[in-house]
Design a protein around this motif. Sequence first.
Motif, mmCIF file in Angstrom:
data_model
loop_
_atom_site.group_PDB
_atom_site.id
_atom_site.type_symbol
_atom_site.label_atom_id
_atom_site.label_comp_id
_atom_site.label_asym_id
_atom_site.label_seq_id
_atom_site.Cartn_x
_atom_site.Cartn_y
_atom_site.Cartn_z
ATOM 1 N N GLN A 1 36.921 36.199 22.317
ATOM 2 C CA GLN A 1 35.629 36.544 22.883
ATOM 3 C C GLN A 1 35.690 36.290 24.381
ATOM 4 O OE1 GLN A 1 32.439 34.483 21.005
ATOM 5 N NE2 GLN A 1 30.881 35.908 21.703
ATOM 6 N N CYS A 2 35.238 37.234 25.175
ATOM 7 C CA CYS A 2 35.251 37.068 26.625
ATOM 8 C C CYS A 2 34.366 35.884 26.996
ATOM 9 C CB CYS A 2 34.750 38.338 27.304
ATOM 10 S SG CYS A 2 34.538 38.154 29.081
ATOM 11 N N PRO A 3 34.923 34.894 27.735
ATOM 12 C CA PRO A 3 34.118 33.717 28.085
ATOM 13 C C PRO A 3 33.018 34.038 29.086
ATOM 14 C CG PRO A 3 36.277 33.596 29.129
ATOM 15 C CD PRO A 3 36.298 34.805 28.232
ATOM 16 N N ASN A 4 33.092 35.189 29.712
ATOM 17 C CA ASN A 4 32.117 35.529 30.741
ATOM 18 C C ASN A 4 30.947 36.330 30.164
ATOM 19 O OD1 ASN A 4 31.262 35.545 33.508
ATOM 20 N ND2 ASN A 4 31.858 37.685 33.591
ATOM 21 N N CYS A 5 31.238 37.418 29.418
ATOM 22 C CA CYS A 5 30.157 38.282 28.952
ATOM 23 C C CYS A 5 29.986 38.213 27.434
ATOM 24 C CB CYS A 5 30.399 39.731 29.379
ATOM 25 S SG CYS A 5 31.805 40.514 28.570
ATOM 26 N N GLY A 6 30.905 37.510 26.722
ATOM 27 C CA GLY A 6 30.736 37.337 25.289
ATOM 28 C C GLY A 6 31.168 38.527 24.465
ATOM 29 N N GLN B 1 42.307 41.363 32.125
ATOM 30 C CA GLN B 1 40.907 41.406 32.485
ATOM 31 C C GLN B 1 40.073 41.956 31.342
ATOM 32 O OE1 GLN B 1 40.852 43.697 36.087
ATOM 33 N NE2 GLN B 1 40.901 41.865 37.375
ATOM 34 N N CYS B 2 38.882 41.416 31.196
ATOM 35 C CA CYS B 2 37.928 41.922 30.218
ATOM 36 C C CYS B 2 37.587 43.365 30.577
ATOM 37 C CB CYS B 2 36.684 41.041 30.236
ATOM 38 S SG CYS B 2 35.323 41.695 29.260
ATOM 39 N N PRO B 3 37.727 44.291 29.618
ATOM 40 C CA PRO B 3 37.444 45.698 29.924
ATOM 41 C C PRO B 3 35.960 45.957 30.192
ATOM 42 C CG PRO B 3 37.874 45.416 27.593
ATOM 43 C CD PRO B 3 38.142 44.080 28.237
ATOM 44 N N VAL B 4 35.119 45.018 29.826
ATOM 45 C CA VAL B 4 33.685 45.226 29.996
ATOM 46 C C VAL B 4 33.213 44.720 31.363
ATOM 47 C CG1 VAL B 4 31.414 44.736 29.039
ATOM 48 C CG2 VAL B 4 33.370 45.083 27.512
ATOM 49 N N CYS B 5 33.565 43.449 31.679
ATOM 50 C CA CYS B 5 33.027 42.855 32.907
ATOM 51 C C CYS B 5 34.101 42.571 33.946
ATOM 52 C CB CYS B 5 32.268 41.571 32.576
ATOM 53 S SG CYS B 5 33.338 40.250 31.972
ATOM 54 N N GLY B 6 35.414 42.749 33.601
ATOM 55 C CA GLY B 6 36.469 42.550 34.578
ATOM 56 C C GLY B 6 36.862 41.108 34.788
#
Length: 127
Positions: free
Chosen positions: A85-90, A68-73
Motif C-alpha cells: 500500500q502506498c504510504p503516501n496516498c494509500g 514511484q507510486c503510479p498514482v501520486c509519484g
Amino acid sequence: MNLNNFQFYLANLRPWLTLLIIAWFLGSIGLGWLVNSIIVIIGIMAIAPVVAFLGLRWWLQRNLVTSQCPVCGFEFMGLNHSNIQCPNCGEHLTVDGGKFTRIAPEGTIDVAAVEVQTQVLSEGDGE
Ligand SMILES: [Zn+2]
C-alpha cells in the motif's frame, strides 16, 4: 624490528597463544575431541552471521524494488511480487517487473466488461 614493536606484537598475539596452549593442554590429556568441537562451533558461530547477512543482502538486491507510486509519484521501497500500500496516498499496489502498478484495473476496463455482458444478455432476451 625494534623492541617496542616486538612488545606490541606479543601483546596482540598473547590471547591466541593462550588459546593455543589451552588447546594443546586439552589435547594432551585426551580432550582433543572437545577442542575440535569447540573449534567447529566457534567456526559455525563466526560464519553463520556472515552467510545470513550475505544471503539477506542477495535476497534484498533481487527482491527490493524502489519505484514511484503510479498514482501520486511518491518514491518508496517494496518487495518484488508482493502487494503493498502506498504510504503516501494509500493506493493498493502490486510490485512486478521492478515497478509498482495499481492492483485495481482502470475503471474503464470494468465498465467495458460489464457492457459486453449486458449486450450478450439482451441479445439472449431478444430471441
Ligand atoms: Zn501513492
